[in-house]
Design an enzyme around this catalytic site. Sequence first.
Site: not given
Length: 257
Positions: A17, A92, A144, A156, A160
């Site tokens: 997705r 990913n 990100s 997070y 990243k």
Amino acid sequence: MSNRFQGKVVLVTGGARGIGYATAERFAQEGARVAICDISADAAQSAAEALKRDGGHDAVGFGCDVTDEAQVETLFAQVIAQLGGLDVLVNNAGVTRDNLLFKMSVDDWDRVMNVHLRGTFLCTRAAQRHMVEQRSGKIVNLSSTSALGNRGQANYSSAKAGLQAFTRTAAIELGPFNINVNAVAPGFVDTEMTRQTAERRGIDPEEYKRQRAKSIPLGRVGVPRDIANVVAFLCSEDASFVSGQIIYVKGGPETLR
């Protein structure tokens, strides 16, 4: 659409997705044989079936928890055996467990770090064995803009940022074998994950997008295809002398307006 990737085999983790699926679709549209990996085998297989049904593309779905070493080894063996090789890896797969520091649990921290960092390490290590032997390959890691720091995302953001360091180091080590390693760092992209973030904050997802767009010079939020386009470029021969780079894709420097 060109056939830049005709005859190439591409593996996209977290490809069922959002950005992952858009990336798999972009490669498939340009002639690649695509392997979609997701923690849910059913989701991965459904995504691959959608590519075959909607565009007649060559795609296969595999279930894999990228944090599990044995599952990753099995995944790469299956991809190479069924599709005949591996030319491109897109790391990913990702998760979020957002919370302020005083509320963040050890499990919140470990899960995010493991999926992004351990998962990327395990997949890259497995991929490079084959790519080193054939003396060619392209690897793109999804970072990100949160790598620069973001409230409520200590886990997070750290993961990243770590991916950016990993990307540069892998580029140094794998460059002598004609393997390009780069990272793409998206800004705000309209995906199921960002819509869920809005809902957790009690904000209507469409209003959330409008709010975020106000700080983006191009006046809109990103869509998964925007990221897929840059990933495809980095894996093409047009980017054959690009390696160890972090490409921010966020519609321009943020503004206050």
